[in-house]
Every structure is written in structure tokens, then in C-alpha cells.
Design a protein around this motif. Sequence first.
Motif, mmCIF file in Angstrom:
data_model
loop_
_atom_site.group_PDB
_atom_site.id
_atom_site.type_symbol
_atom_site.label_atom_id
_atom_site.label_comp_id
_atom_site.label_asym_id
_atom_site.label_seq_id
_atom_site.Cartn_x
_atom_site.Cartn_y
_atom_site.Cartn_z
ATOM 1 N N GLU A 341 0.640 -1.300 -0.058
ATOM 2 C CA GLU A 341 -0.039 -0.022 0.023
ATOM 3 C C GLU A 341 0.776 1.125 0.087
ATOM 4 O O GLU A 341 2.044 1.412 0.562
ATOM 5 N N HIS A 358 -8.169 -5.611 0.594
ATOM 6 C CA HIS A 358 -7.138 -5.132 1.543
ATOM 7 C C HIS A 358 -6.426 -3.979 1.467
ATOM 8 O O HIS A 358 -6.194 -3.113 2.496
ATOM 9 N N GLU A 359 -5.876 -4.008 0.180
ATOM 10 C CA GLU A 359 -4.913 -2.737 -0.110
ATOM 11 C C GLU A 359 -5.848 -1.517 -0.162
ATOM 12 O O GLU A 359 -5.233 -0.506 0.394
ATOM 13 N N HIS A 362 -6.299 -0.173 3.036
ATOM 14 C CA HIS A 362 -4.888 0.849 3.785
ATOM 15 C C HIS A 362 -5.019 2.334 3.433
ATOM 16 O O HIS A 362 -4.475 2.707 3.928
ATOM 17 N N GLU A 381 -1.891 -3.011 9.536
ATOM 18 C CA GLU A 381 -2.338 -4.430 9.263
ATOM 19 C C GLU A 381 -3.665 -4.837 9.645
ATOM 20 O O GLU A 381 -4.565 -5.647 8.857
ATOM 21 N N TYR A 457 -1.206 -8.850 11.465
ATOM 22 C CA TYR A 457 -2.386 -9.105 10.671
ATOM 23 C C TYR A 457 -3.597 -9.889 11.466
ATOM 24 O O TYR A 457 -4.542 -9.340 11.526
HETATM 25 ZN ZN LIG Z 1 -1.557 -4.837 4.427
#
Ligand SMILES: [Zn+2]
Length: 634
Positions: A341, A358-359, A362, A381, A457
Motif C-alpha cells: 500500500e 485489503h490494499e 490501507h 495491518e 495481521y
Molecule cells: Zn496490508
Amino acid sequence: MKKYVAFFLPSLLTSLLIQAQTDKWQQRVKYVMEINMDVNTNRFTGKQKLEYTNNSPDTLKKVFYHLHWNAFQPNSMMDVRSQELGKTKINGSPDWDRRVKDRISQLKEDEIGYQKIISFNANGTPQKFIVHETILEVILNRPILPKSKAVFDMEFETQVPVQIRRSGRDAANGVRYSMSQWYPKLCEYDAEGWHPTPYIAREFYGVWGDFDVKISIDKNYILGGTGYLQNTNEIGYGYELAGANVKRPNTRKLTWHFLAPNVHDFVWAADPDYKHLKTQISSGPTIHILYRGVQKSAVNDSAWKQILDFCIKVWPFLEKQYGQYPYKQYSFIEGGDGGMEYPMATLINSGDLGSASHELMHSWFQGILANNESIYPWLDEGFSNWSQSYVLDNYIQQLPKEHETRKFYEKKFEGLPYPIKGNYDLYFSLAKSGKEEPLTTHADHFESYFASGAGAYYKGAVFIEQLSYIVGKETRDKILLEYYRRWRFKHPTAEDFISVAEKQSNMKLDWYKEYWINTTKTIDYGIDSLWEEGGKSKIRLKRIGKMPMPVDLLIEYKDGSKQIAYIPMYLMFGAKPVEDPNVARTVYESWKWTHPTYTIEVPRKLSEMRTMEIDASQRMADIERRNNKLDIPW
Ligand SMILES: [Zn+2]
């Protein structure tokens, strides 16, 4: 209606921003860079003018920069660290990033990365500097006083390394240039002082500011990256305004001119084979997709294309749930390795919607809030991993039942809407592995790659989902929005998050951070024993794990009615609101954490009960759930 919202919201945000600015100073940068790329030697020369505003109360006698690409040389800290980690095996495999392994040690002279500083001036005068591999230390002739500015001019020469991790050239998938961490980047100075964190493989922390970047490169290359392209009609390649006549200069190279306001980093990527797709989100940013599509498969093409549909559909949910996206564009760019990201952009290596969501998340946690990722990787994360599930779920719910993508994810998640379960399962395996370390550990300093990743994560994702068990889902969502409003563009810390959470929930929550983040203590509650006394039932619960939590005990009766016995934890000094108005709830006196057992009294007979369960919602990360549930044996 929309008109009023549009009018009211910015002024509200502005006033919140002003309020926030008074109590946490931020350094400020203004980069002006000119890059001249040689695609034959894979080297470029660069000029950088950096205006630095010292908003701190301190006098600065030195400044530090990152020179990330010096890590891509044999025997660098990143190389040796990766090889050392690889000597340990976890679950039968070497404990290193499989993208890095020992590959740095094998790089030849024309494959390594380097950033050579040719000259450095401060306010027009040459300065003494020392290169410590990936960190540049500049000893200033004249210190920078509090509330004053300095201008640094630098000339540098850079060789793009062969793609090892995040950035580089000629990756296995054919992408020519993934240009992240590519320029001498000023280290952040905050209330804790300088952060000259060497590049060992973990993530980043940067100074807020404005970037003005000009990149000259052969004219057959197509670029994507952070910022807004200024000379769209001179560049073309799909960036030109609708109906514009593209007029390219008659030169071998084109100069791409980007401006990026209020970001803490700048990424770009370049490839002659990029295809460019774009769409405009209504009252939102333009979404760009740049991908090579060299596999020339219809599946690959439609996967990248679907990201546009995904963005259009989830954007209203994103902004309602996590706050307004403040920039005019966002780009998904095919890069040399797995997702990474950056402000206004991500480098991903497939059109997979899991990585894309997911990105994209970010953008909020890394792009807009921007925690120091060396110290709080889990805030970024963990929160991105957690929210990606809800964003993807939101998209799937908007698709027709028979849509291939919907069927694929429904099968993968085994029953929506709880796609976040995977984070719990992976946290449980970390907790039981014997390798877990406290999340207060500096990201570079974990004993294992496994523990740093699984901690940030999965344990990070559980942190925010589990918070809804403590404060209630609605309050948790309010906390996230307020966290965004209060701390955007401010590099919040874990304490800043907890402080917002305490105010929004009207509870003390410092204990939650202390146990979950600062220690590796685990949660385990169980039903210990039952008996009757004077026509009433007594249920004794037991805390087996070291970490205390509030308890929701759901009792189901044979007549079909349900009841929740709710026992707040003493240190909360509060109680969560009723979450399900359809189930009766009794609030008991809080459970003192010093006491291993707690007995509740229920005014009905045991023989009327069918079953009881501690945390039927399964949001509490109880490492032994077998003792949570009891079917009444009579
Ligand atoms: Zn990530």
C-alpha cells in the motif's frame, strides 16, 4: 438533501481538524523532484529540493533520510536478517519471507540497488553527511530552530535493483519497474524524536507533505502512481481529458508531472505494456487500473475490470463506515510482487478482490491515519485485514445470488456474514504455537517472521472485532469514525486509539490494550458448575485464562425463550449497551479480575433450561471453546 450534507460536512471536518491540530504538532515537508530515467542501464539521476518545516518545540542539529534501496546489496542488514530467519523452521518451512529468502546475497553488480548522494546543501551551503547503509545522517552547519524552515537540495544517482521485495525491476511477472521507496526520503521526527529506522524488510513511517514530481522516461512507458497527473493531454495513454487531442512533444522521452498534496509517500510504476482502465466514482475519486495482462487470459482481464465495479459498489459503504476519502484518485497498479500500500495507490500482482479490498482499506489506515508501522504495524495491518472482510462482504451482498464471484466467496467464507473468522483461527494457531510475542515489539525485532506477521495481521484484526464484544458493535463503529475524524493526517498511536474508544464507549479500556497488545496472555472462560438453591439456579463461571474479559452468558430455555446474563469486567467501569433488543438481558455486578470464579443466580430452575453458552457470538477470542457451552443434562 445531498446539497445540505455537502455544505455541512466539510465545515464540520475542518473544525475538527483545527481542534486536533492544537494538541499534536506534525513536521511538514514539500518535495520537488526531477528524475531522469535510463531504461537501458536501469539507473536514474535525481534532483530533490525539500522544504522542511520544523513545527516541533525542538532545535534540530541533524536530519536523517531513508535510502531504502541500499538494502538490496549482498551482506546488507536486510540480506543477513532474512538468511538468519531462514535458519529456523516453522511448520516445516524456513522462517523467512519467501520473496526475499537469500536472493539479495546473489545479486550481481548490475542487479543491486543503490542510492548515491552526490551533493547535499542546506539553505545553499554544503553539509557533512554520513551514509549508514539505508540511513543518511546529515550533520547541519546551522541547526533548525523551532517553528522555522530549512531548504535542502540534494543530487543523487540511483540504480533500480532487480525485484526482490516491494520495489525493483524486471519482476518474475514481467513488470518492468515497481518504484516504491525509490527516493531519499526524510525520516519522521515526532514527540519521540527521530525515527531513523533501517530498512530490514518491514514497513514505513513518513512525514506529511506535498510532492511535486517530474519523471522523464522513454515515451513508450506508461506510468501510474501517487498524485494527480498535470500534463494529461501531453501524455495521453488514457489520462487525457475526454475528447482532448493528445499532443506529445517530438522527443525520445516524455516527462510525467505529478502533484500529490498532503501525503507521506510517493510511489510509481512503469511498464510499456500496461493497459489502463478507469472509472469515476460519483462524488468520489477516479479509479485507475494499470495492468499488463500479459497472460492474455479473459479471466485475468475480467478480474482487473471487476475491481472498477467493486469500487463503484463499495464506495458509499467505505465512506459511511470509515470516513471520507480525501483525494481525487486511487490507482490499482500491477507491481512486481504481492500487495503493498501507498498513498493514493497500491501495487498488487493480480486482480484478486481479496488483495484489492485489503490494499484499498490501507488508504484509510496507512494512507490517511498513518501509524508508525514499525511500532504499531497491527493498527494498520490488523485494521486493514479486519475491514477488508466487511468491504468484500458488502460487495458480495450487492451481487445477484447467481453471480460467479458471489458463489465463489460464499463458498470460501462458509457462511456469510462472518468472513472474519479466519483471523481468529490464525490468531489461535499463533497463540498455541509458543512463538507469539507481545505486539509492542518493534516490527523489525520479532524473533520470527511468523510471529511478526501473524501478530500484526491476525491478532490485530481480532483486536478490533473483539472490541465490539466489549463495547457493542454500534459503539465500535462510532469509535472507528471518530478515530478517523480526530486523528487523520496525525500519525495516531495505540494510546490515541484507546483514548477515542474510551470517550465513545464511556468505559475504561486501557486494560484491553495492556493485556491484548502488551502481553501474550490468553482468554479462556468456562462454565464450572450448576446447582439449585431455594428454587433458583446458581451458575458458577470460571476464568481459566490469564486475561480478564466481560462475559455474555446466553441461556436458552426449553420453552424457547432466551436470556443473556451479562457480567461486565470490573476494570471497565461501565457496561455495553443492549446489542439485540429481542433477547432479554440481565446485567450483573462486575467481575473483579482478581477473582477466578463468579457465581450468578437465575430465578428459574435448571430443569427449565436447555443450554447455556459463554459468548455465543464468538467474538471473544477464547482459546478453549469446548468449556464455553453446556447442554443441560436433565
Ligand atoms: Zn496490508
